[in-house]
Design an enzyme around this catalytic site. Structure first.
Site, short mmCIF file in Angstrom:
data_model
loop_
_atom_site.label_atom_id
_atom_site.label_comp_id
_atom_site.label_asym_id
_atom_site.label_seq_id
_atom_site.Cartn_x
_atom_site.Cartn_y
_atom_site.Cartn_z
N ALA A 169 12.57 -2.05 -12.74
CA ALA A 169 12.32 -2.75 -11.48
C ALA A 169 12.45 -4.26 -11.60
O ALA A 169 11.92 -4.88 -12.50
CB ALA A 169 10.94 -2.42 -10.91
N GLY A 170 13.17 -4.80 -10.64
CA GLY A 170 13.27 -6.25 -10.52
C GLY A 170 14.45 -6.87 -11.24
O GLY A 170 14.76 -8.04 -11.02
N GLY B 162 13.32 -3.76 -6.29
CA GLY B 162 14.34 -4.19 -5.34
C GLY B 162 14.45 -5.69 -5.17
O GLY B 162 15.28 -6.17 -4.42
N LYS C 2 9.30 10.59 -13.89
CA LYS C 2 8.86 9.19 -13.84
C LYS C 2 7.75 9.11 -12.81
O LYS C 2 7.97 9.40 -11.63
CB LYS C 2 10.03 8.29 -13.43
CG LYS C 2 9.64 6.84 -13.30
CD LYS C 2 10.80 6.00 -12.77
CE LYS C 2 10.29 4.66 -12.29
NZ LYS C 2 11.28 3.96 -11.47
N ASN D 68 18.63 -0.25 -10.31
CA ASN D 68 19.16 0.51 -9.19
C ASN D 68 19.74 -0.46 -8.16
O ASN D 68 20.95 -0.59 -8.02
CB ASN D 68 18.04 1.38 -8.58
CG ASN D 68 18.51 2.15 -7.35
OD1 ASN D 68 19.67 2.16 -7.00
ND2 ASN D 68 17.58 2.81 -6.69
#
Lengths: 272, 428
Positions: free
Chosen positions: A196-197, A170, A109, A218
């Site tokens: 993401a997000g 995050g 990635k 994550n």
């Protein structure tokens, strides 16, 4: 019985629903990040989410530590090492090569980030890195800001998928870039993985309903009160969203109900 | 403001009427040329240098940042901050630079628990439960500076030592054997005894044994930082000590360190030299700590704006007793005040690394790591040659409180629900 027949057909539709990256076939469409976890819960999170792909930062795996992140990821899971820490395409290439040396396989990635505050990806460097890594035989999944022209350049550069951000890494803010991701899903023939997000299972579900090929999360899982339960919630939400997409959602009306043919009802059936 | 190129005269006694200087911003000057002998005399004489005047061999950035930070600190009145101000700042999503002072004011003290909650939420969001470890290695304690509060100062009668290559290797190997993967190389500030070649060689030796090499040495020029980056270091820590110019001039009596703006611009020069990241710190307790915390936060903030790729970090030392040093009569900073400052850093710049010194107690460090800090030292010795107990040991820079080994620290951090991380870095 009709109900059983319908159910069987739904199960068959879901069972047949696999996707492919770098010649590998996957049935799970939830990708779990491992960066912010305590190692003792990574395994549980992967299993509860049913994830078949787990990302990890090469820089974090670059250790002699006995109980390293690599050891905590269950066998059979495909590793997706990321190049976080790279600020240029060349640095990303060097980190990807290190991932190979560490035994992380050929998936990578690409993250090229020159912004410490919001960690927004540098699209131009990302295209360059994708080009270089694809030519070295990597299966390249670039993390990108959802820009259609850049996504097309990434396709040309040899990407295996594109990974547009829903919101800054995050941030748990959800699908802030919804409309632009929708354009990528419409226009790009590669898998579009929302990365993401994503802060809540419902947001992951929405991304899947829109037609994303997969969703990655994550922080949302790692920072939950009950990590395995949140992992399961994400896994379920992604499956539900995917099923909704496959089922073909009914129309959603903007206003009140509508007559069946308000404009064309005046037409009379013509005699043959 | 003087026009560019206008000639002024340096104000310090040793320089007065001797050397022409040009203005740099509002507060500083730069001497254009000076013969080496005169320069050395000024460097090695008490009060021989003007604290606001760059020497001719020093890089000057002249970008206004020094004045900008000092102007803001001069305008800061902690006593004027009200509880309503604190409420407003804590209710906002993003803390503006102009509002940092609110968080370190006395009026914010009753909000400490709420600040800690918010700091912890940011810490978890950005860093998860990871806690990083490192160990400092003191290479040499020779120092040309006379800083009245420091055990290494050139007038203190301590034992001086500098590790040779063989000793450096032995120390590095001893530390690496404990499982550490990040090392911070330190020297006293003596660019003659510990010249750039010496430090560069130590960086090379360290990079062969550690994944992550940082340096905390005297401020250097851009070309020197580039050289050290090439040798394998990529993180630079420079403590400003205090951002209060009059206090700075009183405490730093002799040596190049006396020149305050050159020290201030060290982080930017390091980044221009290719370093990945930089750390900032006032030594809290040397002057009004609220003002110093504000200055440090703004300094780090403006550097992060100018170098958005840079990894930014704060260190949070409080003044501790040291052999051969005078403890200045600065106000004592309590643990609660220190925590207030550290939480304010986290809330203001949530993405920044924060390191808590082994000057602090085990109890304080363990808890602060769960709230806001992201990096702690372990297995610390501040003397020279102490990791291998070599014969020619040099004395310690300051007294440490938390002397736990790496294994003990890992166990303690796991007990606090944190995940010990030896390395989170690839040198590229």
């Amino acid at each position: 019985m009709a109900d059983i027949k319908a159910q069987t057909s739904a199960n068959a539709a879901l069972a047949a629903d696999t996707w492919t990256l770098g010649g590998k076939e996957f049935s799970s469409r939830f990708i779990l990040g491992s960066g912010k976890f305590r190692l003792d819960v990574v395994k549980a999170a992967v299993e509860d989410a049913g994830a078949q792909i787990v990302t990890l930062a090469v820089r974090r795996a670059n250790t002699n530590q006995e109980d390293s992140i690599l050891d905590s990821i269950p066998e059979g899971v495909t590793l997706l090492p990321n190049t976080s820490g790279a600020r240029t395409a060349e640095e990303a290439v060097r980190i990807a090569r290190l991932a190979r040396e560490l035994g992380c396989g050929d998936f990578v990635k690409v993250e090229v980030i020159r912004d410490a505050r919001y960690l927004l990806p540098d699209n131009a460097e990302t295209v360059r890195a994708t080009d270089m890594l694809a030519s070295e035989g990597f299966t390249v999944l670039p993390y990108m800001y959802p820009d259609l022209n850049v996504a097309r350049d990434l396709v040309s550069a040899g990407a295996a998928a594109v990974m547009p951000l829903g919101a800054p890494i995050g941030s748990n803010r959800g699908l802030v870039t919804r409309d632009f991701i929708r354009i990528l899903i419409e226009e790009i023939d590669l898998p579009v993985i929302v990365d993401a997000g994503i802060g809540r299972p419902s947001q992951a579900c929405e991304a899947m309903e829109m037609g994303a090929a997969a969703v990655m999360a994550n922080t949302a899982v790692a920072t939950a009160g009950n990590i395995p339960l949140m992992a399961r919630a994400f896994g379920d939400a992604v499956r539900a969203g995917r099923a909704g997409f496959l089922a073909g959602p009914g129309r959603v009306l903007d206003g009140m109900g509508e007559a069946s043919s308000p404009l064309t009802g005046f037409l009379e059936e013509e005699a043959r | 403001m003087s026009a560019a190129g206008e000639k002024v005269v340096a104000a310090a006694p040793a320089q007065a009427a001797e050397f022409e200087a040009v203005p740099v911003g509002k507060r500083c000057r730069r001497i254009l040329s000076m013969d080496e002998e005169a320069m050395n005399r000024a460097i090695h004489t008490d009060f021989g240098l003007d604290p606001m005047t760059f020497l001719p061999d020093m890089d000057v950035l002249d970008n206004g940042m020094f004045d900008r930070v000092l102007d803001a600190v001069e305008a800061y009145d902690p006593g004027a901050v009200t509880a309503a101000d604190v409420r407003r700042v804590l209710d906002a999503d993003v803390v503006e630079p102009a509002d940092f002072g609110v968080l370190v004011a006395p009026a914010a003290a009753p909000f400490l628990e709420e600040m800690a909650e918010r700091a912890r939420a940011e810490r978890v969001r950005w860093f998860g439960t990871n806690i990083q470890f490192f160990t400092p290695l003191y290479l040499a304690n020779y120092c040309e500076n006379r800083c009245v509060y420091c055990g290494f100062n050139c007038e203190s009668g301590i034992h001086r030592a500098r590790l040779n290559e063989e000793q450096t290797i032995a120390e590095l190997d001893a530390i690496a054997a404990t499982g550490q993967e990040e090392i911070l190389l330190l020297t006293g500030e003596d660019p003659v005894t510990s010249d750039v070649d010496y430090i560069a060689r130590a960086c090379e030796l360290a990079a062969e044994r550690f994944k992550n090499v940082g340096i905390e040495v005297y401020p250097a020029n851009v070309a020197d930082y580039a050289r050290l980056r090439e040798a394998g270091a990529d993180f630079v820590t420079v403590f400003q000590e205090t951002y209060d110019p009059s206090r700075y001039a009183k405490l730093h009596v002799r040596g190049r360190k006396r020149i305050m703006p050159y020290r201030f611009e060290a982080q930017e020069r390091a980044l221009k030299g290719g370093m990945r990241g930089v750390a900032f710190a006032p030594l809290l307790g040397l002057s009004e700590f609220r003002h110093d915390a504000l200055a440090c936060a703004l300094h780090a903030y403006y550097v992060s704006r100018a170098y958005p790729h840079a990894e930014i970090s704060f260190s949070c030392p409080r003044l501790r007793p040291a052999p051969g040093a005078v403890t200045p009569n600065g106000p004592h900073v309590t643990e609660a005040q220190l925590l207030q400052v550290i939480c304010a850093y986290r809330i203001f710049m949530p993405f920044a690394g924060i390191t808590v010194s082994s000057r602090e107690s085990a109890r304080f460090r363990d808890h602060v790591a769960t709230i806001t800090a992201t990096k702690v030292s372990a297995g610390v010795s501040t003397g020279i040659g102490e990791h291998t107990h070599q014969e020619e040991e040099g004395d310690d820079q300051f007294e440490i409180d938390d002397s736990r080994t790496l294994a003990q620290m890992c166990k303690a951090m796991r007990g606090m629900g944190l995940e010990p991380v030896m390395n989170d870095h690839v040198l590229v």
